[in-house]
Write an enzyme that holds these catalytic residues in place. Structure first.
Site, mmCIF file in Angstrom:
data_model
loop_
_atom_site.group_PDB
_atom_site.id
_atom_site.type_symbol
_atom_site.label_atom_id
_atom_site.label_comp_id
_atom_site.label_asym_id
_atom_site.label_seq_id
_atom_site.Cartn_x
_atom_site.Cartn_y
_atom_site.Cartn_z
ATOM 1 N N LEU A 272 13.882 -3.546 4.996
ATOM 2 C CA LEU A 272 15.093 -2.786 4.704
ATOM 3 C C LEU A 272 15.333 -2.525 3.218
ATOM 4 O O LEU A 272 16.370 -2.003 2.842
ATOM 5 C CB LEU A 272 16.333 -3.458 5.331
ATOM 6 C CG LEU A 272 16.226 -3.755 6.833
ATOM 7 C CD1 LEU A 272 17.466 -4.463 7.324
ATOM 8 C CD2 LEU A 272 15.960 -2.483 7.625
ATOM 9 N N CYS A 273 14.391 -2.887 2.350
ATOM 10 C CA CYS A 273 14.497 -2.525 0.932
ATOM 11 C C CYS A 273 14.136 -1.057 0.764
ATOM 12 O O CYS A 273 13.215 -0.569 1.408
ATOM 13 C CB CYS A 273 13.547 -3.368 0.072
ATOM 14 S SG CYS A 273 14.196 -4.973 -0.366
ATOM 15 N N HIS A 274 14.844 -0.396 -0.139
ATOM 16 C CA HIS A 274 14.560 1.006 -0.433
ATOM 17 C C HIS A 274 13.364 1.114 -1.371
ATOM 18 O O HIS A 274 13.245 0.327 -2.308
ATOM 19 C CB HIS A 274 15.771 1.657 -1.110
ATOM 20 C CG HIS A 274 16.969 1.755 -0.239
ATOM 21 N ND1 HIS A 274 17.863 0.726 -0.087
ATOM 22 C CD2 HIS A 274 17.422 2.773 0.533
ATOM 23 C CE1 HIS A 274 18.822 1.094 0.741
ATOM 24 N NE2 HIS A 274 18.576 2.335 1.140
ATOM 25 N N MET B 132 15.820 -7.472 -5.886
ATOM 26 C CA MET B 132 14.706 -7.910 -5.043
ATOM 27 C C MET B 132 13.368 -7.649 -5.723
ATOM 28 O O MET B 132 12.430 -8.431 -5.593
ATOM 29 C CB MET B 132 14.756 -7.239 -3.668
ATOM 30 C CG MET B 132 15.938 -7.674 -2.815
ATOM 31 S SD MET B 132 16.117 -9.476 -2.669
ATOM 32 C CE MET B 132 14.557 -9.937 -1.983
ATOM 33 N N GLU B 133 13.287 -6.564 -6.478
ATOM 34 C CA GLU B 133 12.047 -6.257 -7.194
ATOM 35 C C GLU B 133 11.773 -7.299 -8.272
ATOM 36 O O GLU B 133 10.624 -7.735 -8.446
ATOM 37 C CB GLU B 133 12.126 -4.852 -7.786
ATOM 38 C CG GLU B 133 12.001 -3.747 -6.751
ATOM 39 C CD GLU B 133 13.229 -3.532 -5.853
ATOM 40 O OE1 GLU B 133 13.110 -2.787 -4.866
ATOM 41 O OE2 GLU B 133 14.312 -4.120 -6.125
ATOM 42 N N ASP C 64 -2.689 -19.703 -7.517
ATOM 43 C CA ASP C 64 -4.001 -19.335 -6.990
ATOM 44 C C ASP C 64 -5.098 -19.480 -8.044
ATOM 45 O O ASP C 64 -6.181 -19.990 -7.760
ATOM 46 C CB ASP C 64 -3.987 -17.906 -6.454
ATOM 47 C CG ASP C 64 -5.340 -17.489 -5.911
ATOM 48 O OD1 ASP C 64 -5.867 -18.201 -5.023
ATOM 49 O OD2 ASP C 64 -5.883 -16.473 -6.376
#
Length: 164
Positions: A75-77, A113-114, A128
Site C-alpha cells: 500500500l505504499c505509493h 517508509m523510504e 551480509d
C-alpha cells in the site's frame, strides 16, 4: 487514535487516495545501528572485509531500497524521489556502525517508509557482508528521527535515553 487510513469502512485494506493532497516538499531521516565485535569493525575500517567495500555496498543497497519501497511495503505509493542518501559513522563504544538515511520528495505523500527501508536494507547489507566474520552482530534500533512537510508538518523523535 482515529481509524487507520489504510482500512476502509468495510474493513478492507486500501491504498490511501492522495490525489486531493497538496504537493509539498517532504523529507524524512531515519537511523539504525549494527552492533559488532571490535575485530569485525576493524575489517570495515581497514578495508580487509573479504566481500569488499562494506560501506559502499551498503550505501548502494540502501539507496536502491528507498527507490523500491513501494514494491516491498504493501500500500505504499510509488514516489519520484528527488534525494536518497545513506551515511555511516563508526563507533568504538558501543562498537558498531550507525547508519543514517535521508530521503526527499516533492509530492502528495511522505517518505518516512523510504527512509526506514533505506536504513534497514543498509544494515542488512552490512550484516551480509560481514556475517562470515561475526554472526553475532545485532541490528537495531531502527527508527524515524525526523520528518518535514505535508499536513502534519515537522516531527522529531525525542532523544533516546539509551544513547547517553
Amino acid at each position: 487514535m482515529s481509524r487507520l487510513s489504510h482500512i476502509n469502512e468495510a474493513g478492507d485494506a486500501v491504498m490511501v487516495d492522495v490525489s486531493d493532497k497538496a504537493v509539498t516538499a517532504r523529507t524524512a531521516v531515519a537511523e539504525g545501528f549494527v552492533a559488532m565485535a571490535p575485530e569485525t569493525l576493524a575489517l570495515v575500517t581497514t578495508g580487509e572485509a573479504k566481500k569488499g567495500d562494506v560501506l559502499a555496498a551498503a550505501r548502494l543497497a540502501g539507496i536502491m531500497a528507498a527507490k523500491r519501497t513501494h514494491e516491498l511495503i504493501p500500500l505504499c505509493h510509488p514516489l519520484a524521489i528527488t534525494k536518497a542518501s545513506v551515511d555511516f559513522e563508526t563507533s568504538a563504544d558501543p562498537c558498531g556502525i550507525a547508519v543514517t538515511a535521508e530521503v526527499k520528495v516533492s509530492g502528495q505523500t511522505g517518505v518516512e517508509m523510504e527512509a526506514l527501508t533505506a536504513v534497514s536494507v543498509a544494515c542488512l547489507t552490512i550484516y551480509d557482508m560481514l556475517k562470515a566474520a561475526d554472526r553475532g552482530m545485532v541490528i537495531g534500533p531502527v527508527q524515524l528521527v525526523a520528518k518535514t512537510g505535508g499536513r502534519s508538518g515537522t516531527w522529531r523523535a525525542a532523544p533516546a535515553s539509551t544513547k547517553d
